[in-house]
Design an enzyme around this catalytic site. Structure first.
Site, PDB file in Angstrom:
ATOM      1  N   HIS A 166      12.053  18.194 -19.266  1.00  0.00           N
ATOM      2  CA  HIS A 166      11.048  17.505 -19.409  1.00  0.00           C
ATOM      3  C   HIS A 166      10.470  17.244 -20.124  1.00  0.00           C
ATOM      4  O   HIS A 166      10.072  17.344 -21.800  1.00  0.00           O
ATOM      5  CB  HIS A 166       9.917  17.841 -18.711  1.00  0.00           C
ATOM      6  CG  HIS A 166       8.217  16.827 -18.672  1.00  0.00           C
ATOM      7  ND1 HIS A 166       8.507  15.783 -19.515  1.00  0.00           N
ATOM      8  CD2 HIS A 166       8.498  16.423 -17.607  1.00  0.00           C
ATOM      9  CE1 HIS A 166       7.777  15.053 -19.035  1.00  0.00           C
ATOM     10  NE2 HIS A 166       7.117  15.719 -17.485  1.00  0.00           N
ATOM     11  N   GLU A 270      14.132  12.759 -19.165  1.00  0.00           N
ATOM     12  CA  GLU A 270      14.467  13.882 -18.516  1.00  0.00           C
ATOM     13  C   GLU A 270      15.635  13.792 -17.672  1.00  0.00           C
ATOM     14  O   GLU A 270      15.957  13.613 -16.678  1.00  0.00           O
ATOM     15  CB  GLU A 270      13.108  14.103 -17.709  1.00  0.00           C
ATOM     16  CG  GLU A 270      11.806  13.921 -18.267  1.00  0.00           C
ATOM     17  CD  GLU A 270      10.980  13.754 -17.615  1.00  0.00           C
ATOM     18  OE1 GLU A 270      10.959  14.798 -16.640  1.00  0.00           O
ATOM     19  OE2 GLU A 270       9.985  12.758 -17.641  1.00  0.00           O
TER      20      GLU A 270
HETATM   21  C1  BG6 Z   1       6.637  13.131 -14.971  1.00  0.00           C
HETATM   22  C2  BG6 Z   1       6.635  13.009 -14.130  1.00  0.00           C
HETATM   23  O1  BG6 Z   1       7.880  13.134 -15.421  1.00  0.00           O
HETATM   24  O2  BG6 Z   1       5.662  14.065 -15.642  1.00  0.00           O
HETATM   25  C3  BG6 Z   1       5.005  11.862 -14.213  1.00  0.00           C
HETATM   26  O3  BG6 Z   1       6.954  11.832 -13.707  1.00  0.00           O
HETATM   27  C4  BG6 Z   1       4.143  12.673 -14.694  1.00  0.00           C
HETATM   28  O4  BG6 Z   1       4.249  11.456 -12.670  1.00  0.00           O
HETATM   29  C5  BG6 Z   1       4.364  13.582 -16.063  1.00  0.00           C
HETATM   30  O5  BG6 Z   1       2.742  12.615 -14.758  1.00  0.00           O
HETATM   31  C6  BG6 Z   1       3.140  14.496 -16.819  1.00  0.00           C
HETATM   32  O6  BG6 Z   1       3.165  15.544 -15.610  1.00  0.00           O
HETATM   33  P1  BG6 Z   1       2.149  17.265 -16.250  1.00  0.00           P
HETATM   34  O7  BG6 Z   1       1.730  17.614 -14.745  1.00  0.00           O
HETATM   35  O8  BG6 Z   1       2.695  17.082 -17.403  1.00  0.00           O
HETATM   36  O9  BG6 Z   1       0.562  15.770 -16.809  1.00  0.00           O
END
Ligand code: BG6
Length: 304
Positions: A166, A270
């Site tokens: 990510h 990602e």
């Molecule tokens: C992204 C998702 O990859 O990550 C989003 O598609 C999400 O929906 C974002 O809000 C952040 O996620 P987190 O759990 O780190 O707040």
């Protein structure tokens, strides 16, 4: 292992107490350097020599056990985003808030430095997700950064999972960058709460909150950033989804570990396998998903 023992066992890396006293591993190679927290096997920095940092980190991130780090490269496994049936389970799975072990650190013949971090299923993970697993994240640093997430199913029965590297990229201003490589690709707009899909037309430009898994794509992506005079090239293997995310104004305000005014400076692209691109892994088999991140000067490469 404490920091002194890690340092003695893996002298090619530098180990130190990072933010929140969490253990940090610094990898210095010919061509660039990176930092990895053992908490989540979380890459928090990558910078080729003579370049600005490539990876974005939030100044409001938490650095504590039991909480994810905001920015860098969270490793999402065995589910991506919210758990499909149990919303109280941690977002993005079970390993980004856990300590990983260092398995090896080595300098390669070409001057790159490669570290392997590992995590296994535990009694606690088995209670939540009833499958044994072994994960190895290989981080290779030189003038480019290569991340390879290997998932092994050590049992006899198959399992299915979703995953993502990510990655948060540093950009001059999300409102002026363009993302190339997804033209014509089908995507789900998670903000619309519908399962119907759309097709990307041209480069992705950003004018509002964006949260889209692009499906069935193995293409390279290019972040064209004219103000920084650079192109971030994102290559991948073993991945059929690319997720694109920026929280924009109101979602940034709703996130405690994301400063209100930071959203223009980041873009998540990602390398992933989610939704219908979930991976089914037979017993005894492995699957590896890899992303390779490099920088090019815009004037050298011309229009993408
Ligand atoms: C992204 C998702 O990859 O990550 C989003 O598609 C999400 O929906 C974002 O809000 C952040 O996620 P987190 O759990 O780190 O707040």
């Amino acid at each position: 292992m404490d920091i002194a023992a890690l340092q003695q066992t893996f002298p090619t890396a530098e180990f130190s107490a990072g933010e929140g006293e969490l253990t940090r591993m610094t990898l210095r190679a010919d061509g660039g350097w990176a930092e990895v927290y053992l908490h989540g096997a979380h890459v928090t920095h990558f910078q080729p020599d003579g370049e600005e940092p490539v990876i974005w980190m939030s100044g409001c991130s938490r650095f504590e056990t039991g909480a994810p780090i905001r920015g860098g490269v969270p490793v999402c496994f065995p589910w991506f985003g919210s758990h499909p049936n149990e919303p109280d389970l941690p977002s993005h799975g079970l390993v980004r808030q856990q300590p990983w072990n260092v398995r090896s650190v080595a300098e390669l013949e070409d001057g790159a430095v490669r570290a392997e971090l590992e995590i296994n299923s535990t009694h606690e993970t088995l209670e939540v997700w009833p499958h044994s697993f072994n994960l190895v994240l290989t981080v290779t640093v030189c003038e480019q950064l290569t991340l390879a997430l290997q998932v092994r199913n050590p049992a006899d029965t198959p399992f299915t999972y979703t995953e993502a590297l990510h990655t948060y990229y540093a950009v001059s201003d999300i409102r002026t960058v363009e993302l190339h490589g997804l033209d014509g690709t089908e995507y789900v707009d998670k903000l619309l709460e519908t399962e119907s899909t759309m097709n990307q037309c041209g480069p992705v430009r950003f004018t509002a909150e964006t949260d889209r898994p692009y499906l069935d794509t193995t293409s390279d992506c290019l972040i064209e950033d004219i103000d920084l005079n650079r192109l971030i090239r994102i290559r991948k293997r073993g991945s059929n989804t690319t997720v694109v995310w920026n929280p924009w104004v109101s979602k940034a305000r709703r996130m405690e570990d994301f400063c209100d005014d930071e959203w223009p400076a980041m873009l998540c692209v990602e390398t992933a396998n989610v939704l219908r691109n979930a991976v089914s892994l037979a017993g005894g088999h492995t699957h590896t998903m890899e992303t390779i991140i490099s920088i090019e000067r815009l004037e050298a490469s011309g229009t993408p």
